[in-house]
Write a protein that holds these residues in place. Sequence first.
Motif, PDB file in Angstrom:
ATOM      1  N   ASP A   1      36.714 -51.221  33.429  1.00  0.00           N
ATOM      2  CA  ASP A   1      37.885 -51.327  31.988  1.00  0.00           C
ATOM      3  C   ASP A   1      37.901 -52.451  30.261  1.00  0.00           C
ATOM      4  OD1 ASP A   1      40.520 -50.563  31.687  1.00  0.00           O
ATOM      5  OD2 ASP A   1      40.857 -52.997  32.237  1.00  0.00           O
ATOM      6  N   ASP A   2      36.889 -53.291  30.559  1.00  0.00           N
ATOM      7  CA  ASP A   2      37.407 -53.793  29.669  1.00  0.00           C
ATOM      8  C   ASP A   2      36.087 -53.388  28.348  1.00  0.00           C
ATOM      9  OD1 ASP A   2      36.836 -56.550  28.488  1.00  0.00           O
ATOM     10  OD2 ASP A   2      34.380 -56.134  28.315  1.00  0.00           O
ATOM     11  N   ALA A   3      34.884 -52.782  28.482  1.00  0.00           N
ATOM     12  CA  ALA A   3      34.446 -51.539  28.597  1.00  0.00           C
ATOM     13  C   ALA A   3      34.627 -50.729  27.274  1.00  0.00           C
ATOM     14  CB  ALA A   3      33.079 -51.371  29.236  1.00  0.00           C
ATOM     15  N   MET A   4      35.761 -49.999  28.234  1.00  0.00           N
ATOM     16  CA  MET A   4      36.848 -48.625  27.469  1.00  0.00           C
ATOM     17  C   MET A   4      37.882 -49.214  26.123  1.00  0.00           C
ATOM     18  SD  MET A   4      36.321 -45.932  28.746  1.00  0.00           S
ATOM     19  CE  MET A   4      37.886 -45.165  28.533  1.00  0.00           C
ATOM     20  N   SER A   5      38.565 -51.245  26.667  1.00  0.00           N
ATOM     21  CA  SER A   5      39.031 -50.909  25.803  1.00  0.00           C
ATOM     22  C   SER A   5      38.739 -51.885  24.401  1.00  0.00           C
ATOM     23  CB  SER A   5      39.833 -52.095  26.423  1.00  0.00           C
ATOM     24  OG  SER A   5      38.664 -54.042  26.093  1.00  0.00           O
ATOM     25  N   ASN A   6      37.019 -52.113  24.217  1.00  0.00           N
ATOM     26  CA  ASN A   6      36.279 -51.915  23.544  1.00  0.00           C
ATOM     27  C   ASN A   6      35.952 -51.055  22.306  1.00  0.00           C
ATOM     28  OD1 ASN A   6      36.555 -55.119  23.491  1.00  0.00           O
ATOM     29  ND2 ASN A   6      34.994 -54.781  25.317  1.00  0.00           N
ATOM     30  N   LEU A   7      36.559 -49.570  23.160  1.00  0.00           N
ATOM     31  CA  LEU A   7      36.068 -48.279  22.812  1.00  0.00           C
ATOM     32  C   LEU A   7      36.283 -48.430  20.834  1.00  0.00           C
ATOM     33  CD1 LEU A   7      35.556 -45.868  25.391  1.00  0.00           C
ATOM     34  CD2 LEU A   7      33.812 -47.013  23.711  1.00  0.00           C
ATOM     35  N   ARG A   8      35.667 -47.862  19.955  1.00  0.00           N
ATOM     36  CA  ARG A   8      36.695 -47.590  18.715  1.00  0.00           C
ATOM     37  C   ARG A   8      36.156 -46.536  18.641  1.00  0.00           C
ATOM     38  NH1 ARG A   8      33.207 -47.777  14.489  1.00  0.00           N
ATOM     39  NH2 ARG A   8      31.043 -48.232  14.825  1.00  0.00           N
ATOM     40  N   PHE A   9      37.044 -45.262  17.105  1.00  0.00           N
ATOM     41  CA  PHE A   9      36.919 -44.606  16.492  1.00  0.00           C
ATOM     42  C   PHE A   9      35.316 -44.168  15.561  1.00  0.00           C
ATOM     43  CE2 PHE A   9      41.609 -44.289  17.295  1.00  0.00           C
ATOM     44  CZ  PHE A   9      41.684 -43.384  16.903  1.00  0.00           C
ATOM     45  N   ASN A  10      35.004 -43.274  15.791  1.00  0.00           N
ATOM     46  CA  ASN A  10      33.510 -43.496  15.125  1.00  0.00           C
ATOM     47  C   ASN A  10      33.457 -43.243  14.107  1.00  0.00           C
ATOM     48  OD1 ASN A  10      32.229 -43.016  17.053  1.00  0.00           O
ATOM     49  ND2 ASN A  10      31.450 -40.519  17.363  1.00  0.00           N
ATOM     50  N   ASP A  11      32.899 -43.781  12.561  1.00  0.00           N
ATOM     51  CA  ASP A  11      32.781 -43.589  11.259  1.00  0.00           C
ATOM     52  C   ASP A  11      33.208 -41.961  10.431  1.00  0.00           C
ATOM     53  OD1 ASP A  11      32.730 -46.159  10.999  1.00  0.00           O
ATOM     54  OD2 ASP A  11      30.098 -46.458  10.796  1.00  0.00           O
ATOM     55  N   VAL A  12      33.685 -42.102   9.836  1.00  0.00           N
ATOM     56  CA  VAL A  12      33.710 -41.001   8.800  1.00  0.00           C
ATOM     57  C   VAL A  12      32.349 -41.147   7.687  1.00  0.00           C
ATOM     58  CG1 VAL A  12      35.563 -39.709   7.181  1.00  0.00           C
ATOM     59  CG2 VAL A  12      36.113 -40.571   9.187  1.00  0.00           C
ATOM     60  N   ARG A  13      31.800 -39.576   8.145  1.00  0.00           N
ATOM     61  CA  ARG A  13      30.718 -39.800   6.875  1.00  0.00           C
ATOM     62  C   ARG A  13      31.185 -38.533   5.665  1.00  0.00           C
ATOM     63  NH1 ARG A  13      25.874 -41.267   7.128  1.00  0.00           N
ATOM     64  NH2 ARG A  13      26.212 -42.350   9.681  1.00  0.00           N
ATOM     65  N   VAL A  14      30.930 -39.657   4.597  1.00  0.00           N
ATOM     66  CA  VAL A  14      30.939 -38.562   3.111  1.00  0.00           C
ATOM     67  C   VAL A  14      29.181 -38.072   2.860  1.00  0.00           C
ATOM     68  CG1 VAL A  14      32.360 -37.902   1.164  1.00  0.00           C
ATOM     69  CG2 VAL A  14      33.525 -39.259   3.176  1.00  0.00           C
ATOM     70  N   ASN A  15      29.364 -36.869   2.521  1.00  0.00           N
ATOM     71  CA  ASN A  15      28.508 -36.335   1.855  1.00  0.00           C
ATOM     72  C   ASN A  15      28.057 -35.576   0.617  1.00  0.00           C
ATOM     73  OD1 ASN A  15      25.636 -33.938   1.997  1.00  0.00           O
ATOM     74  ND2 ASN A  15      24.806 -36.087   3.065  1.00  0.00           N
ATOM     75  N   GLN A  16      27.314 -36.095  -0.121  1.00  0.00           N
ATOM     76  CA  GLN A  16      27.620 -35.289  -1.181  1.00  0.00           C
ATOM     77  C   GLN A  16      26.020 -34.630  -1.424  1.00  0.00           C
ATOM     78  OE1 GLN A  16      30.366 -34.239  -3.166  1.00  0.00           O
ATOM     79  NE2 GLN A  16      31.523 -34.786  -1.578  1.00  0.00           N
ATOM     80  N   ASN A  17      25.860 -33.662  -2.569  1.00  0.00           N
ATOM     81  CA  ASN A  17      24.705 -33.253  -2.650  1.00  0.00           C
ATOM     82  C   ASN A  17      24.575 -32.236  -4.525  1.00  0.00           C
ATOM     83  OD1 ASN A  17      23.449 -32.574   0.004  1.00  0.00           O
ATOM     84  ND2 ASN A  17      25.645 -31.574   0.205  1.00  0.00           N
ATOM     85  N   VAL A  18      23.870 -32.298  -4.998  1.00  0.00           N
ATOM     86  CA  VAL A  18      23.889 -32.076  -6.510  1.00  0.00           C
ATOM     87  C   VAL A  18      22.137 -32.020  -6.265  1.00  0.00           C
ATOM     88  CG1 VAL A  18      25.601 -34.193  -7.611  1.00  0.00           C
ATOM     89  CG2 VAL A  18      22.325 -34.135  -7.308  1.00  0.00           C
ATOM     90  N   THR A  19      22.810 -30.694  -7.309  1.00  0.00           N
ATOM     91  CA  THR A  19      21.240 -30.120  -8.011  1.00  0.00           C
ATOM     92  C   THR A  19      21.285 -30.317  -9.417  1.00  0.00           C
ATOM     93  OG1 THR A  19      20.648 -28.628  -5.788  1.00  0.00           O
ATOM     94  CG2 THR A  19      19.736 -27.974  -8.166  1.00  0.00           C
ATOM     95  N   VAL A  20      20.395 -30.884  -9.737  1.00  0.00           N
ATOM     96  CA  VAL A  20      19.762 -31.000 -11.218  1.00  0.00           C
ATOM     97  C   VAL A  20      18.710 -30.549 -11.907  1.00  0.00           C
ATOM     98  CG1 VAL A  20      20.512 -32.998 -13.340  1.00  0.00           C
ATOM     99  CG2 VAL A  20      21.520 -33.213 -11.132  1.00  0.00           C
ATOM    100  N   ARG A  21      18.703 -30.301 -13.408  1.00  0.00           N
ATOM    101  CA  ARG A  21      17.388 -29.387 -14.220  1.00  0.00           C
ATOM    102  C   ARG A  21      16.980 -30.366 -15.628  1.00  0.00           C
ATOM    103  NH1 ARG A  21      17.825 -23.552 -14.174  1.00  0.00           N
ATOM    104  NH2 ARG A  21      17.387 -22.551 -12.111  1.00  0.00           N
ATOM    105  N   PHE A  22      16.462 -30.969 -15.126  1.00  0.00           N
ATOM    106  CA  PHE A  22      16.298 -32.089 -16.506  1.00  0.00           C
ATOM    107  C   PHE A  22      15.037 -31.759 -17.839  1.00  0.00           C
ATOM    108  CE2 PHE A  22      17.677 -35.161 -13.062  1.00  0.00           C
ATOM    109  CZ  PHE A  22      18.575 -35.640 -13.184  1.00  0.00           C
ATOM    110  N   VAL A  23      15.157 -31.827 -19.074  1.00  0.00           N
ATOM    111  CA  VAL A  23      14.598 -31.745 -19.889  1.00  0.00           C
ATOM    112  C   VAL A  23      13.486 -32.323 -20.042  1.00  0.00           C
ATOM    113  CG1 VAL A  23      13.477 -30.963 -22.094  1.00  0.00           C
ATOM    114  CG2 VAL A  23      16.238 -30.374 -21.129  1.00  0.00           C
ATOM    115  N   LEU A  24      12.776 -31.519 -19.545  1.00  0.00           N
ATOM    116  CA  LEU A  24      10.804 -32.135 -20.045  1.00  0.00           C
ATOM    117  C   LEU A  24      10.359 -32.838 -21.393  1.00  0.00           C
ATOM    118  CD1 LEU A  24       8.188 -31.146 -16.746  1.00  0.00           C
ATOM    119  CD2 LEU A  24       9.444 -33.740 -17.137  1.00  0.00           C
ATOM    120  N   GLU A  25       9.838 -34.203 -21.738  1.00  0.00           N
ATOM    121  CA  GLU A  25       9.696 -34.165 -23.379  1.00  0.00           C
ATOM    122  C   GLU A  25       8.066 -34.446 -23.037  1.00  0.00           C
ATOM    123  OE1 GLU A  25      12.946 -37.181 -23.747  1.00  0.00           O
ATOM    124  OE2 GLU A  25      14.185 -35.520 -25.263  1.00  0.00           O
TER     125      GLU A  25
END
Length: 232
Positions: A208-232
Amino acid sequence: MKKMLFIASALLMIGAGSAWAQGTDLDKQIPYVEISSSADTAVMPNKFRIAIGISEAPSKGKTTIAELERSLATALDAAGVDIKKQLVITSQSNASGKRKDVYQYKNYLLTLTEPNQVEAVFDALQMNGISNASLSQSTRSDLRELQAQVRVKAMRNAQITASELAAALGQRIGKAIYIQSYSSAPEAGLVMLRSKAAGVMTGNAVQDDAMSNLRFNDVRVNQNVTVRFVLE
């Protein structure tokens, strides 16, 4: 609590065909380095939505929709909910019974901002005889701001990786000639809420004590990018 991760992969292309570059001659050879990078962060949710449904029982001596609404109001008030600000009706309908009686149905959406209040609402609903309720979403109210922050992190990761790869060849990167950004759907797993009956069912105070300590999972935010850089 925030955790930042990133994955970067690179494709080095020098003078291979006509590289894309807006505003330049397509026949001109443009050496560039292309980086695909991602970043994410995990944060505690601060916005919760609970779907609630009430309906008249199609039987003799039924509980009317008005009585159910009073029970719902009593339950939410006991849980400290501001009904006018936090509760909205999402649908309402009538159904005909065998004896041409009409039965009413109503569905609501409740928005909360405190994790502890979510459990208080479920307990109050149960105590007032309302069982048709489910947690439909746990997310962040500042999701767009978080996505913007993580996207910037992904871009910086891409720039660092491109610079490292170019330096290994005795070169350096110039301006970005192509940028693509895309995001994954925010992940927010829902965990079980503590049940007051858990200790009674198991007879085990530790569980019962273990159940009382449950919490919500984290919200995971993911972002992806693709970038082209000129080579000098």
